[in-house]
Design a protein around this motif. Sequence first.
Motif: not given
Length: 222
Positions: A82-96
């Motif tokens: 469940r990715l929450i942020r890379t170098g910056v936040p995502l608008n919401r977590p994403v499952e990949v």
Amino acid sequence: MTTARAATILLLLVVAACAPRQLPQLPPPPVVAPSGDLRLWPNRDAIQSACLNDLAATGAEFELIAQAQPGKGGCTLVNGVRLIRTGVPLNRPVEVTCPLALRLMQFEREVMQPEALRVFGKPLGSINHAGGFNCKRMTGNGARISEHGHGRAIDIWGFTLADGTRISIADHFRARGREGDFLRQVSRQACRYFSVVLGPNADASHAKHFHWDISQWKRCGA
């Protein structure tokens, strides 16, 4: 008792009192670690562990998730995060899958962030997506499961700069000016990082978002 014997006994008692006592062995404390810490998942296979190590090393924030059982449509999520942020936040977590999360992290660091600085003079504030893992059929080919059904795809509808400026594919992809320049450049560069890249230039189904996946197929519809 002789004076010498009494002195010896007293000396032994003093030594015994000063010697360190053997403490009972206690169980190790529970691991309390930040999300993404591999100590929480010591039994992952070598390939998955390598990916998770690489993803954690980038500084991405993520949580490990259990493997999804095959659904009615044959959808599965193996090696998922469940990715929450890379170098910056995502608008919401994403499952990949972990490999897709790692690819997105690399793309953000090597292309998206530098392009934002080049075009706007400001860094990205967030990456805005419309979903990752989702059990559905492929657009235009209902006989096959979409890469979303295995967590190997993500749909991006736009970005937000650090100053709050919002950029969307629907509003700005074909526009003149900096927003359009940024989106078109990102879309073109995505073909070097992802297997299938779809957007407004590909078909009507992707007029308002980018589709990026890491399938076995190859198509650059940037």
